[in-house]
Design a protein around this motif. Structure first.
Motif, PDB file in Angstrom:
ATOM      1  N   SER A   1      38.900  17.139  15.043  1.00 48.95           N
ATOM      2  CA  SER A   1      38.339  17.660  13.794  1.00 48.95           C
ATOM      3  C   SER A   1      38.396  16.590  12.704  1.00 48.95           C
ATOM      4  O   SER A   1      39.125  15.600  12.802  1.00 48.95           O
ATOM      5  N   VAL A   2      37.611  16.840  11.657  1.00 47.75           N
ATOM      6  CA  VAL A   2      37.589  15.971  10.483  1.00 47.75           C
ATOM      7  C   VAL A   2      38.046  16.787   9.292  1.00 47.75           C
ATOM      8  O   VAL A   2      37.432  17.806   8.948  1.00 47.75           O
ATOM      9  N   ASP A   3      39.142  16.380   8.673  1.00 46.54           N
ATOM     10  CA  ASP A   3      39.613  17.001   7.441  1.00 46.54           C
ATOM     11  C   ASP A   3      38.811  16.397   6.287  1.00 46.54           C
ATOM     12  O   ASP A   3      38.948  15.201   5.999  1.00 46.54           O
ATOM     13  N   ILE A   4      37.982  17.205   5.649  1.00 43.59           N
ATOM     14  CA  ILE A   4      37.140  16.672   4.578  1.00 43.59           C
ATOM     15  C   ILE A   4      37.963  16.677   3.291  1.00 43.59           C
ATOM     16  O   ILE A   4      37.698  17.427   2.341  1.00 43.59           O
ATOM     17  N   ASP A   5      38.986  15.827   3.265  1.00 44.27           N
ATOM     18  CA  ASP A   5      39.884  15.762   2.120  1.00 44.27           C
ATOM     19  C   ASP A   5      39.273  14.968   0.966  1.00 44.27           C
ATOM     20  O   ASP A   5      39.877  14.847  -0.101  1.00 44.27           O
ATOM     21  N   SER A   6      38.063  14.460   1.164  1.00 43.79           N
ATOM     22  CA  SER A   6      37.347  13.805   0.062  1.00 43.79           C
ATOM     23  C   SER A   6      36.767  14.831  -0.904  1.00 43.79           C
ATOM     24  O   SER A   6      36.345  14.482  -2.010  1.00 43.79           O
ATOM     25  N   VAL A   7      36.738  16.104  -0.498  1.00 38.48           N
ATOM     26  CA  VAL A   7      36.279  17.205  -1.343  1.00 38.48           C
ATOM     27  C   VAL A   7      37.388  18.237  -1.429  1.00 38.48           C
ATOM     28  O   VAL A   7      37.809  18.781  -0.407  1.00 38.48           O
TER      29      VAL A   7
ATOM     30  N   ARG B   1      43.675  22.545  -0.609  1.00 40.68           N
ATOM     31  CA  ARG B   1      42.460  23.268  -0.992  1.00 40.68           C
ATOM     32  C   ARG B   1      41.251  22.449  -0.523  1.00 40.68           C
ATOM     33  O   ARG B   1      40.656  21.701  -1.291  1.00 40.68           O
ATOM     34  N   ARG B   2      40.890  22.608   0.744  1.00 42.36           N
ATOM     35  CA  ARG B   2      39.961  21.691   1.391  1.00 42.36           C
ATOM     36  C   ARG B   2      39.149  22.431   2.460  1.00 42.36           C
ATOM     37  O   ARG B   2      39.341  23.628   2.679  1.00 42.36           O
ATOM     38  N   VAL B   3      38.272  21.694   3.137  1.00 42.30           N
ATOM     39  CA  VAL B   3      37.571  22.213   4.300  1.00 42.30           C
ATOM     40  C   VAL B   3      37.748  21.243   5.463  1.00 42.30           C
ATOM     41  O   VAL B   3      38.075  20.070   5.269  1.00 42.30           O
ATOM     42  N   THR B   4      37.521  21.766   6.660  1.00 42.38           N
ATOM     43  CA  THR B   4      37.623  20.983   7.890  1.00 42.38           C
ATOM     44  C   THR B   4      36.355  21.211   8.698  1.00 42.38           C
ATOM     45  O   THR B   4      35.769  22.289   8.655  1.00 42.38           O
ATOM     46  N   LEU B   5      35.928  20.189   9.416  1.00 41.95           N
ATOM     47  CA  LEU B   5      34.731  20.287  10.257  1.00 41.95           C
ATOM     48  C   LEU B   5      35.101  19.961  11.696  1.00 41.95           C
ATOM     49  O   LEU B   5      35.823  18.994  11.959  1.00 41.95           O
ATOM     50  N   ARG B   6      34.586  20.781  12.618  1.00 47.84           N
ATOM     51  CA  ARG B   6      34.726  20.434  14.035  1.00 47.84           C
ATOM     52  C   ARG B   6      33.502  20.943  14.803  1.00 47.84           C
ATOM     53  O   ARG B   6      32.918  21.978  14.464  1.00 47.84           O
ATOM     54  N   ARG B   7      33.131  20.198  15.820  1.00 46.38           N
ATOM     55  CA  ARG B   7      32.052  20.631  16.716  1.00 46.38           C
ATOM     56  C   ARG B   7      32.613  21.631  17.711  1.00 46.38           C
ATOM     57  O   ARG B   7      33.661  21.385  18.320  1.00 46.38           O
ATOM     58  N   ILE B   8      31.922  22.745  17.887  1.00 46.31           N
ATOM     59  CA  ILE B   8      32.427  23.794  18.781  1.00 46.31           C
ATOM     60  C   ILE B   8      31.465  24.092  19.927  1.00 46.31           C
ATOM     61  O   ILE B   8      31.717  24.997  20.722  1.00 46.31           O
ATOM     62  N   THR B   9      30.384  23.319  20.049  1.00 42.20           N
ATOM     63  CA  THR B   9      29.416  23.563  21.121  1.00 42.20           C
ATOM     64  C   THR B   9      30.055  23.604  22.502  1.00 42.20           C
ATOM     65  O   THR B   9      29.748  24.500  23.294  1.00 42.20           O
ATOM     66  N   PRO B  10      30.950  22.664  22.849  1.00 40.74           N
ATOM     67  CA  PRO B  10      31.546  22.737  24.188  1.00 40.74           C
ATOM     68  C   PRO B  10      32.327  24.026  24.435  1.00 40.74           C
ATOM     69  O   PRO B  10      32.366  24.526  25.568  1.00 40.74           O
ATOM     70  N   LEU B  11      32.943  24.585  23.387  1.00 44.09           N
ATOM     71  CA  LEU B  11      33.683  25.837  23.557  1.00 44.09           C
ATOM     72  C   LEU B  11      32.730  26.993  23.817  1.00 44.09           C
ATOM     73  O   LEU B  11      33.010  27.874  24.635  1.00 44.09           O
ATOM     74  N   LEU B  12      31.590  26.992  23.123  1.00 45.34           N
ATOM     75  CA  LEU B  12      30.607  28.062  23.310  1.00 45.34           C
ATOM     76  C   LEU B  12      29.896  27.941  24.655  1.00 45.34           C
ATOM     77  O   LEU B  12      29.442  28.943  25.210  1.00 45.34           O
ATOM     78  N   ALA B  13      29.809  26.714  25.163  1.00 44.23           N
ATOM     79  CA  ALA B  13      29.087  26.478  26.417  1.00 44.23           C
ATOM     80  C   ALA B  13      30.000  26.394  27.623  1.00 44.23           C
ATOM     81  O   ALA B  13      29.533  26.389  28.766  1.00 44.23           O
ATOM     82  N   GLY B  14      31.340  26.301  27.382  1.00 45.79           N
ATOM     83  CA  GLY B  14      32.276  26.198  28.489  1.00 45.79           C
ATOM     84  C   GLY B  14      32.255  24.840  29.151  1.00 45.79           C
ATOM     85  O   GLY B  14      32.465  24.719  30.361  1.00 45.79           O
ATOM     86  N   GLN B  15      32.004  23.789  28.375  1.00 48.66           N
ATOM     87  CA  GLN B  15      31.946  22.448  28.930  1.00 48.66           C
ATOM     88  C   GLN B  15      33.352  21.872  29.064  1.00 48.66           C
ATOM     89  O   GLN B  15      34.214  22.097  28.218  1.00 48.66           O
ATOM     90  N   GLY B  16      33.564  21.109  30.116  1.00 48.78           N
ATOM     91  CA  GLY B  16      34.847  20.443  30.311  1.00 48.78           C
ATOM     92  C   GLY B  16      34.901  19.127  29.593  1.00 48.78           C
ATOM     93  O   GLY B  16      34.028  18.796  28.805  1.00 48.78           O
ATOM     94  N   ASN B  17      35.952  18.366  29.886  1.00 53.36           N
ATOM     95  CA  ASN B  17      36.065  17.059  29.237  1.00 53.36           C
ATOM     96  C   ASN B  17      35.559  15.965  30.151  1.00 53.36           C
ATOM     97  O   ASN B  17      35.757  14.821  29.921  1.00 53.36           O
TER      98      ASN B  17
END
Length: 302
Positions: free
Chosen positions: A181-187, A286-302
Motif C-alpha cells: 500500500s501507499v500511505d498518502i501522507d503528503s495529504v 489524519r490521512r488516506v491510504t491507497l492499495r490495488r485490490i484487483t488480485p483479491l477480487l480476482a483470486g490471483q496468486g503471487n
C-alpha cells in the motif's frame, strides 16, 4: 464534495438517527449508514453518490429488488452500478459505445446469505515480509513515482486460496494485508474536516500518474482509497470523518487528474489503524491510504 448535505461534522452529528434491529445498532446520517454488530462497527455509503457529485448524467432503473444506475459519459461510455435495496454495491460494469460490457467489480455473495457483516470477515495467516517494511507500506511524501507505481502494481505477498468479494476485502484486515500500500501522507486533514486544502490537492498528482499508468497496462484495475483519523473524538465521528476523507481524495483524483471513477472504491476505518501510536491529536494519522485490490477480487496468486 463528500458531503451529501452536510458541510461540517456538527451538521452530520445533528442529523443522525439511531435505532436497534435485534442486537444490531443502525445509525443513519447524511449519505452514510453506520452499523454496529457486537464489538465491530462499519460504515456504508450510497455507492452512486460519488459519481453524481462529479456531475455525470445518470438514470436509475428498478429491476426486481435491485437498483441499476447508469452514468453516461460524453463519449458514449456507460458505467452501470447495481445496488440492492439497502444501497450495498452488487456489481459495477463499463459498457463501451458498442455495448460491450466489462465487469469492474463483482460483489455478488458466492455462498450462503450473510446475516451479519461480521460474516464477511476473512481470517488469513499474515504473510511473511520478504521486502523491507518501508517498501511494504510506502510513504508517498518520501517516494518517487517509480516506487509508488511499483507498489500499487505489485502482486499479493502470498498465493490466495480463492477470489473474494469487495465486502470481504473492505472488512478483512488480514486480506488487505496481502497487498502492498501507499500511505498518502503528503495529504493530511484539519481536525474534524474532510476537506483537502487546495495547496495539498496538487500533491495527489504523483499518485494519479501512477494509477493512470497502471490503468494503461490493465484498464480494469480496482484501487481502494482508505480513510483514517487520529484517536481524538468518538469512534462514530471518526468513522464518518474517515469515510468522507477517502471519498474527497477519490473525487479529486477523478475531477482534477482524470482517474476514472469506476476504478476507485472507498472505505473509512476511523482510528483503527494509527500511523503514529498516540491518543493525542496527530496530523500524521489524519490521512488516506491507497492499495490495488484487483488480485483479491480476482483470486490471483503471487
Amino acid at each position: 464534495m463528500a458531503t451529501q448535505g452536510a458541510e461540517r461534522l456538527e451538521d452530520v452529528r445533528g442529523r443522525r438517527e439511531e435505532r436497534r434491529e435485534g442486537d444490531v445498532t443502525i445509525i443513519r446520517e447524511p449519505g452514510r449508514t453506520i452499523i454496529r454488530d457486537d464489538d465491530r462497527t462499519i460504515i456504508r455509503r450510497d455507492e452512486t453518490q460519488r459519481f453524481r457529485e462529479l456531475g455525470l448524467e445518470a438514470r436509475t432503473e428498478r429491476r426486481g429488488d435491485e437498483n441499476r444506475t447508469i452514468f453516461e459519459r460524453p463519449d458514449g461510455t456507460r458505467i452501470v452500478t447495481v445496488t440492492d435495496e439497502e444501497g450495498r454495491l452488487i456489481r459495477r460494469t463499463r459498457l463501451d459505445r458498442d455495448g460491450r460490457e466489462v465487469v469492474i467489480i463483482d460483489n455478488t455473495r458466492r455462498d450462503r446469505p450473510r446475516d451479519r457483516f461480521s460474516d464477511e470477515i476473512v481470517v488469513l495467516e499474515r504473510p511473511a515480509l520478504r521486502i523491507p517494511r518501508e517498501r511494504y507500506i510506502v510513504d508517498a511524501e518520501r517516494a518517487d513515482e517509480d516506487l509508488i507505481y511499483e507498489t500499487i502494481v505489485a502482486p499479493p505477498l502470498a498465493p490466495l486460496p480463492r477470489r473474494y468479494t469487495l465486502d470481504e476485502v473492505r472488512y478483512s484486515p488480514d486480506l488487505r494485508a496481502q497487498m502492498r500500500s501507499v500511505d498518502i501522507d503528503s495529504v493530511t486533514f484539519e481536525t474534524g474536516s474532510w476537506d483537502v486544502a487546495p495547496g495539498q490537492a496538487q500533491r495527489l498528482s504523483i499518485i494519479a500518474d501512477s494509477i493512470r499508468r497502471a490503468l494503461q497496462r490493465s484498464p480494469n484495475e480496482v484501487f481502494l482509497v482508505e480513510g483514517h483519523t487520529d484517536a481524538v473524538g468518538s469512534d462514530i465521528d471518526n468513522l464518518s470523518l474517515s469515510d468522507r476523507r477517502a471519498q474527497s481524495v477519490a473525487e479529486i483524483l477523478t475531477k482534477d487528474f482524470g482517474v476514472p471513477p469506476e476504478n476507485l472504491t472507498t472505505q473509512g476505518y476511523g482510528e483503527q489503524y494509527l500511523k503514529v501510536n498516540t491518543q493525542d491529536a496527530a496530523r500524521e494519522n489524519r490521512r488516506v491510504t491507497l492499495r490495488r485490490i484487483t488480485p483479491l477480487l480476482a483470486g490471483q496468486g503471487n
